[in-house]
Design a protein around this motif. Structure first.
Motif, PDB file in Angstrom:
ATOM      1  N   VAL A  86       0.866  -1.178   0.000  1.00  0.00           N
ATOM      2  CA  VAL A  86       0.000   0.000   0.000  1.00  0.00           C
ATOM      3  C   VAL A  86       0.904   1.229   0.000  1.00  0.00           C
ATOM      4  O   VAL A  86       1.759   1.389   0.876  1.00  0.00           O
ATOM      5  N   CYS A  87       0.715   2.089  -0.998  1.00  0.00           N
ATOM      6  CA  CYS A  87       1.581   3.251  -1.187  1.00  0.00           C
ATOM      7  C   CYS A  87       0.860   4.502  -0.694  1.00  0.00           C
ATOM      8  O   CYS A  87      -0.280   4.760  -1.085  1.00  0.00           O
ATOM      9  N   GLY A 151      13.636  -9.921 -10.799  1.00  0.00           N
ATOM     10  CA  GLY A 151      12.907 -11.041 -11.372  1.00  0.00           C
ATOM     11  C   GLY A 151      11.520 -11.238 -10.816  1.00  0.00           C
ATOM     12  O   GLY A 151      10.931 -12.308 -10.957  1.00  0.00           O
ATOM     13  N   LEU A 152      10.954 -10.189 -10.188  1.00  0.00           N
ATOM     14  CA  LEU A 152       9.604 -10.280  -9.633  1.00  0.00           C
ATOM     15  C   LEU A 152       8.593  -9.638 -10.568  1.00  0.00           C
ATOM     16  O   LEU A 152       8.911  -8.709 -11.303  1.00  0.00           O
ATOM     17  N   ALA A 153       7.366 -10.128 -10.509  1.00  0.00           N
ATOM     18  CA  ALA A 153       6.270  -9.555 -11.284  1.00  0.00           C
ATOM     19  C   ALA A 153       5.534  -8.537 -10.416  1.00  0.00           C
ATOM     20  O   ALA A 153       5.440  -8.696  -9.194  1.00  0.00           O
ATOM     21  N   THR A 154       5.004  -7.492 -11.044  1.00  0.00           N
ATOM     22  CA  THR A 154       4.278  -6.454 -10.297  1.00  0.00           C
ATOM     23  C   THR A 154       3.047  -5.995 -11.062  1.00  0.00           C
ATOM     24  O   THR A 154       2.955  -6.142 -12.278  1.00  0.00           O
ATOM     25  N   LEU A 155       2.137  -5.399 -10.314  1.00  0.00           N
ATOM     26  CA  LEU A 155       0.997  -4.698 -10.902  1.00  0.00           C
ATOM     27  C   LEU A 155       0.692  -3.500 -10.022  1.00  0.00           C
ATOM     28  O   LEU A 155       0.379  -3.650  -8.833  1.00  0.00           O
ATOM     29  N   TRP A 156       0.818  -2.298 -10.586  1.00  0.00           N
ATOM     30  CA  TRP A 156       0.456  -1.074  -9.859  1.00  0.00           C
ATOM     31  C   TRP A 156      -1.010  -0.796 -10.123  1.00  0.00           C
ATOM     32  O   TRP A 156      -1.442  -0.677 -11.273  1.00  0.00           O
ATOM     33  N   MET A 157      -1.797  -0.680  -9.055  1.00  0.00           N
ATOM     34  CA  MET A 157      -3.243  -0.525  -9.172  1.00  0.00           C
ATOM     35  C   MET A 157      -3.687   0.725  -8.416  1.00  0.00           C
ATOM     36  O   MET A 157      -3.231   0.973  -7.301  1.00  0.00           O
ATOM     37  N   THR A 158      -4.587   1.484  -9.024  1.00  0.00           N
ATOM     38  CA  THR A 158      -5.146   2.654  -8.357  1.00  0.00           C
ATOM     39  C   THR A 158      -6.665   2.566  -8.195  1.00  0.00           C
ATOM     40  O   THR A 158      -7.256   3.436  -7.566  1.00  0.00           O
ATOM     41  N   ASP A 175      -3.927  12.359   7.516  1.00  0.00           N
ATOM     42  CA  ASP A 175      -2.504  12.658   7.386  1.00  0.00           C
ATOM     43  C   ASP A 175      -1.854  12.074   6.142  1.00  0.00           C
ATOM     44  O   ASP A 175      -0.711  12.407   5.826  1.00  0.00           O
ATOM     45  N   TYR A 176      -2.567  11.199   5.459  1.00  0.00           N
ATOM     46  CA  TYR A 176      -1.979  10.499   4.317  1.00  0.00           C
ATOM     47  C   TYR A 176      -2.953  10.455   3.148  1.00  0.00           C
ATOM     48  O   TYR A 176      -4.162  10.334   3.339  1.00  0.00           O
ATOM     49  N   LEU A 177      -2.393  10.502   1.951  1.00  0.00           N
ATOM     50  CA  LEU A 177      -3.158  10.317   0.726  1.00  0.00           C
ATOM     51  C   LEU A 177      -2.838   8.949   0.135  1.00  0.00           C
ATOM     52  O   LEU A 177      -1.681   8.523   0.129  1.00  0.00           O
ATOM     53  N   PHE A 178      -3.850   8.291  -0.362  1.00  0.00           N
ATOM     54  CA  PHE A 178      -3.668   6.990  -1.002  1.00  0.00           C
ATOM     55  C   PHE A 178      -3.009   7.176  -2.367  1.00  0.00           C
ATOM     56  O   PHE A 178      -3.435   7.999  -3.161  1.00  0.00           O
ATOM     57  N   ALA A 179      -1.950   6.412  -2.624  1.00  0.00           N
ATOM     58  CA  ALA A 179      -1.210   6.541  -3.885  1.00  0.00           C
ATOM     59  C   ALA A 179      -1.129   5.232  -4.648  1.00  0.00           C
ATOM     60  O   ALA A 179      -0.271   5.077  -5.520  1.00  0.00           O
ATOM     61  N   GLY A 180      -2.013   4.283  -4.342  1.00  0.00           N
ATOM     62  CA  GLY A 180      -2.055   3.052  -5.111  1.00  0.00           C
ATOM     63  C   GLY A 180      -1.590   1.847  -4.320  1.00  0.00           C
ATOM     64  O   GLY A 180      -1.094   1.953  -3.191  1.00  0.00           O
ATOM     65  N   VAL A 181      -1.764   0.695  -4.932  1.00  0.00           N
ATOM     66  CA  VAL A 181      -1.326  -0.586  -4.368  1.00  0.00           C
ATOM     67  C   VAL A 181      -0.467  -1.284  -5.414  1.00  0.00           C
ATOM     68  O   VAL A 181      -0.840  -1.336  -6.592  1.00  0.00           O
ATOM     69  N   VAL A 182       0.671  -1.801  -4.994  1.00  0.00           N
ATOM     70  CA  VAL A 182       1.530  -2.579  -5.894  1.00  0.00           C
ATOM     71  C   VAL A 182       1.488  -4.038  -5.456  1.00  0.00           C
ATOM     72  O   VAL A 182       1.916  -4.368  -4.341  1.00  0.00           O
ATOM     73  N   ALA A 183       0.949  -4.903  -6.313  1.00  0.00           N
ATOM     74  CA  ALA A 183       1.026  -6.344  -6.076  1.00  0.00           C
ATOM     75  C   ALA A 183       2.413  -6.819  -6.495  1.00  0.00           C
ATOM     76  O   ALA A 183       2.933  -6.407  -7.532  1.00  0.00           O
ATOM     77  N   VAL A 184       3.010  -7.674  -5.683  1.00  0.00           N
ATOM     78  CA  VAL A 184       4.371  -8.162  -5.928  1.00  0.00           C
ATOM     79  C   VAL A 184       4.384  -9.677  -5.772  1.00  0.00           C
ATOM     80  O   VAL A 184       3.799 -10.211  -4.819  1.00  0.00           O
ATOM     81  N   GLY A 185       5.026 -10.350  -6.699  1.00  0.00           N
ATOM     82  CA  GLY A 185       5.130 -11.803  -6.568  1.00  0.00           C
ATOM     83  C   GLY A 185       5.707 -12.429  -7.817  1.00  0.00           C
ATOM     84  O   GLY A 185       6.619 -11.889  -8.442  1.00  0.00           O
TER      85      GLY A 185
END
Length: 215
Positions: A86-87, A151-158, A175-185
């Motif tokens: 979670v970014c 060598g990892l796969a990712t997907l940046w999702m908003t 205090d924070y703004l949501f900047a997306g989720v990166v799936a990693v695996g």
């Protein structure tokens, strides 16, 4: 083309990086996840204010809470991938930057005109958002490249309800703004990467003046 998993240098990572939408559930070692965050932490930021913060999601119950903040394929991805990140863009760092500049002005280390910058950092909400979000996105890009290099796969999702995401992982709402989720695996067996579709290079740059193609 199958998703490639061999390590590569950074320029090759730029060319190789793709959005993978099917993962196998193999866990990603914590040391590897921290290496991705270390790469993100090397990103440049305006006035070195470093607004990025991240929450690593690995447990099934947290994955389920994260999936509830979205729908469709994104929900499946966050529950299947080894981990998700979670970014977040920290507005606290805009305040910290204002404090730093104000102290510099008082100490005679910065010109008095910078007081206007301090006022804007504290009071102009749109300016605060436009400061912390683009810098956080840059850090996300560094993370994606590092993952490809390793060598990892990712997907940046908003496509998430950002407030629900913050609630799911216990982030202070104001205090924070949501900047997306990166799936990693790791890409699912048999995952076929569609051809990359990019505009021709000559369409995206000019010399000296917008519209001028010749050097």
């Amino acid at each position: 083309m199958l998703h490639q998993t061999e390590p590569c240098d950074v320029l090759e990572a730029m060319a190789r990086r793709h959005s993978v939408r099917e993962f196998r559930p193999d866990p990603v070692p914590d040391a590897m996840l921290l290496a991705l965050l270390e790469a993100a932490h090397q990103a440049p930021s305006a006035n070195n204010h470093q607004p990025w913060e991240f929450v690593l999601v690995r447990r099934p119950e947290t994955k389920a809470a994260l999936a509830a903040a979205t729908s469709g394929r994104n929900a499946q991805v966050v529950q299947t991938a080894g981990a998700s990140v979670v970014c977040l863009a920290s507005l606290r760092q805009a305040d910290a930057l204002a404090d730093r500049i104000e102290a510099q002005v008082k100490a005679g280390q910065a010109p008095p005109e910078r007081e206007a910058m301090v006022k804007r950092l504290r009071e102009d909400q749109l300016h605060r958002q436009m400061l912390v979000l683009p810098n956080t996105y840059t850090a996300v890009g560094f993370m994606l490249l590092a993952a490809t290099k390793f060598g990892l796969a990712t997907l940046w999702m908003t496509g998430f309800d950002g407030e629900k995401v913050k609630e799911a992982v216990g982030v202070p709402a104001d205090d924070y703004l949501f900047a997306g989720v990166v799936a990693v695996g790791h890409a699912a067996e048999g995952w076929t990467q569609p051809p990359r579709n990019r505009r021709p290079l000559e369409e995206i740059y000019y010399f000296e003046q917008f519209g001028r193609r010749e050097p």
